[in-house]
Every structure is written in structure tokens, then in C-alpha cells.
Design an enzyme around this catalytic site. Structure first.
Site, PDB file in Angstrom:
ATOM      1  CD  GLU A  80      -2.712   1.290   2.646  1.00 55.43           C
ATOM      2  OE1 GLU A  80      -3.385   2.276   2.756  1.00 55.43           O
ATOM      3  OE2 GLU A  80      -2.593   0.381   3.395  1.00 55.43           O
ATOM      4  CG  ASP A 156      -3.409  -3.242   4.262  1.00 56.47           C
ATOM      5  OD1 ASP A 156      -2.471  -2.263   4.859  1.00 56.47           O
ATOM      6  OD2 ASP A 156      -4.872  -2.687   3.960  1.00 56.47           O
ATOM      7  CB  ILE A 158      -0.850  -1.289   9.837  1.00 57.45           C
ATOM      8  CG1 ILE A 158       0.339  -1.657  10.606  1.00 57.45           C
ATOM      9  CG2 ILE A 158      -1.921  -0.873  10.956  1.00 57.45           C
ATOM     10  CD1 ILE A 158       0.919  -0.584  11.463  1.00 57.45           C
ATOM     11  CG  ASP A 159      -6.995  -3.181   6.316  1.00 52.87           C
ATOM     12  OD1 ASP A 159      -7.089  -2.346   5.407  1.00 52.87           O
ATOM     13  OD2 ASP A 159      -8.000  -3.750   6.966  1.00 52.87           O
ATOM     14  CB  THR A 161      -3.594   3.293   9.243  1.00 47.61           C
ATOM     15  OG1 THR A 161      -3.211   2.383   8.154  1.00 47.61           O
ATOM     16  CG2 THR A 161      -2.554   4.111   9.895  1.00 47.61           C
ATOM     17  CG  ASP A 300      -7.560  -2.981   1.868  1.00 45.72           C
ATOM     18  OD1 ASP A 300      -7.138  -3.142   2.612  1.00 45.72           O
ATOM     19  OD2 ASP A 300      -8.028  -2.133   0.890  1.00 45.72           O
TER      20      ASP A 300
END
Length: 362
Positions: A80, A156, A158-159, A161, A300
Site C-alpha cells: 500500500e 497491507d 497495517i490495515d 491505520t 486489502d
């Protein structure tokens, strides 16, 4: 060698979780790490979207370890975030993982405005030995003819955030399902076939699921493998029986769509984090994750989709499926196409998808 790819992805996911926890454990350090994303990087769904050094550091850590172990895949490991970070005095620094903790700390020190102690803490986590795969049960031997030149990775780091920054979790009315907070945070690492666009291997971790003590957490991690010759996972086999199907949605979901789902007998839970919502389908805690907006991305969905495929489910393109009058899976064939522009439908039980699409088309 083939077995090691799954093991390596699991271990690097736990390494990522360790970095996320180290950043989150110290409020002063967390404050140093937060910067608002530039307008071209920000997710349009949010008024404020944040990039943290933890995001960038985790992504580059995954790229470093997997790329070194599997050099055939190195040019196809994507995520990302950009690898640059701007410090408080306006310097833009490219985050790179060195061969030693000292080299990594030297780079991080520039990002952290000369805060060497913080840089050393983070570098230690990046280079700490991790063998978490031994804690998640027996891993399958992947096929010997697996073509690593044909495997890409979406990360990803840290999905959710914003939930990572906000703190403690708030639970919904449904057991085990949180609406906001740290429990909604996931690390998502998914492998896909470059030639076919099909997700193949997924690892999803909740770094903050098991709270042991103040600022002390342990991970909850799930993995799945979906190949032509094998399906394997470590997910719960038994799904909780409910009087009504349960769907999980974003709080911004279209009210007309929600009404159509209600007419099919669905109950609703609302929660943050695309990875978290998909994970609830994986574990069988909900039956459906539906998103009508194009606000998720390949990073994601790649990991949870691979796991759902290993369970007999899938993630489908919402808009294309309605137009085709048939379920169309999300594809990763075009590596430059990052957005799931058509929305998505995630199910573990494939018997749900046809009646749902038929009703939604009305």
C-alpha cells in the site's frame, strides 16, 4: 524449498505484528510516527488518513526478507505504501532495511529526527529472529513444481491505520465482533499467480487480538493455500449456527442496499477495517461481507481471498457480478490495477451468493 514459502510468509507476518506492537506500545513514539497522508495517497473515504512509519517499515521488512529468500519474486512484492517518509523537519527519507540492525537503525534515525533510542528499538524488532510458524500447527508441503517466477505478493502492512492509532476496541452487540479499535487492525500478506490473476496463498494476522497485559498482546493468525492441486488452511471448520444470516458492513454503506439485505433476512454488524471484516467471514463469525463502494484495494483482498478460496468461498466483484448475473471473482491479473473499483462480496458459504445476487439485481 516449496514448504518454506508458506512458513516464511507466516514468520514475516509475525515479524510485522511485532513491529506494529513495538510502535504502539509507547505513546511518545507513536506520536513521532504519525503523519497525514498526502492528498494523492489518501483513501477518499476518510477525512483524515494516516501513514505511520510502522506501515512503511513493515512493508519494507516483508519485501526485504521474502525478496532475499525468494529472489525470483523480489520485483513482484508490492504494498500500500511508498517507501519514503517525511520527518518533522521536512526531509524525505527512503526507508531501507539494512543487513544489520545498526544499518537499519542508521536509516530510521534520520526519519525519527535523531532519536537513536527509538530507531534502535524498531531496528531490533526488524532483525529479531522469528519462528512463529511452529506455533500455528503443521504446514503443508506445497507442490515441488510451484513457479516462484509467477508469484506476486500484495502487502497491507497495517490495515485499519486509523483504528491502530485510536486505541482500545469497542464491541458490537454480536459476540466477538468489534466495531472500532485495535482488534480491527490486521496485517495482510497475500500471494497470487501473475499469469492467471488468482490468489494462491494468504496470511492474515490480528496483532492486537489477545491482550495479555497493558500494552502486551499476542497475535491471532490464519493462513490458507488455494492451488489447483491442493487446498489447506488452519481456520475453524465448524461455523456457528445462527437463526438469521449475519452480514458485516461499513458504517457508510448505502442504505438501500442494506434494506435489500434485510429483506433477505440478514442481520447487520458494522465494523472498521476491510481485512477485519473479511476475516470475520473466514472464521465463520459472519456470513457475508458486502461493500458497494470502490474503497478497497488489492492489498486489502488478496490474502483473505486466498484463505476463503481454501475454504470453498471467495471474494467477488460486486458490480461485475451484478452486471454479469453471475459471481465474478476479484482478479489480480493486472498488477497496475490497484483499486477494487466495483466493490466486493465475500462469502465462505457459496450457497449464499446466487440468491443474494438475484435479490440485489431487483
Amino acid at each position: 524449498m516449496s514448504k518454506n514459502l508458506l512458513k516464511s510468509l507466516i514468520n514475516v507476518t509475525e515479524r510485522a505484528a511485532n513491529i506494529a506492537r513495538a510502535c504502539r506500545a509507547n505513546a511518545d513514539l507513536l506520536a513521532l510516527l504519525i503523519q497525514e497522508k498526502s492528498s494523492d495517497e489518501a483513501n477518499p473515504r476518510f477525512v483524515h488518513d494516516f501513514k505511520t512509519l510502522a506501515d512503511v517499515l513493515i512493508q519494507e521488512t516483508v519485501r526485504h526478507y521474502i525478496g532475499n529468500e525468494f529472489p525470483e519474486m523480489k520485483d513482484h512484492i508490492k504494498g500500500e505504501e511508498s517507501s519514503s517518509f517525511t520527518n518533522k523537519i521536512g526531509e524525505t527519507v527512503t526507508v531501507e532495511i539494512g543487513e544489520t540492525p545498526t544499518e537499519t537503525a542508521d536509516c530510521l534515525e534520520k526519519v525519527l529526527d535523531g532519536n537513536r533510542s527509538a530507531a534502535d528499538v524498531l531496528a531490533e524488532e526488524v532483525h529479531r529472529f522469528v519462528n512463529y510458524a511452529d506455533q500455528v500447527g503443521d504446514l503443508p508441503d506445497l507442490p515441488d513444481d510451484l513457479d516462484y517466477n509467477d508469484i506476486g505478493i500484495w502487502i497491507d502492512p497495517i490495515d485499519a491505520t486509523s483504528e491502530y492509532i485510536s486505541g482500545d476496541s469497542i464491541f458490537t452487540n454480536f459476540p466477538g465482533i468489534t466495531s472500532t479499535g485495535l482488534d480491527c487492525v490486521t496485517v495482510l500478506i497475500g500471494g497470487y499467480s501473475i499469469s492467471s490473476g488468482q490468489p494462491m496463498i494468504g496470511v492474515v494476522s490480528q496483532p492486537f487480538h489477545n491482550k495479555i497485559d497493558e500494552n502486551v498482546y499476542k497475535s491471532l493468525l490464519f493462513w490458507g493455500v488455494s492451488l489447483e492441486s491442493m487446498e489447506a488452511h488452519n481456520c475453524p471448520e465448524d461455523i456457528t449456527l445462527r437463526p438469521n444470516n449475519l452480514g458485516i458492513f461499513s458504517t457508510s454503506e448505502n442504505s438501500e442496499l442494506l434494506q435489500k439485505c434485510m429483506a433477505l433476512g440478514y442481520e447487520f454488524a458494522f465494523s472498521a477495517g476491510a481485512g477485519h471484516k473479511a476475516l470475520k467471514v473466514i472464521t465463520g463469525e459472519v456470513d457475508l461481507y458486502l461493500l458497494s463502494k470502490g474503497s478497497t484495494f488489492k492489498w486489502d483482498t488478496c490474502a483473505p481471498q486466498a484463505i476463503l478460496k481454501s475454504l470453498g468461498g471467495n471474494i467477488f466483484d460486486y458490480r461485475k457480478s451484478l452486471e454479469a448475473k453471475a459471481p465474478i471473482p476479484v482478479s489480480y491479473l493486472d498488477e497496475e490495477e490497484k483499486c477494487n473499483a466495483g466493490g466486493l462480496i465475500a462469502v465462505r458459504n457459496m450457497e449464499l451468493i446466487e440468491p443474494l445476487l438475484e435479490h440485489l439485481r431487483q
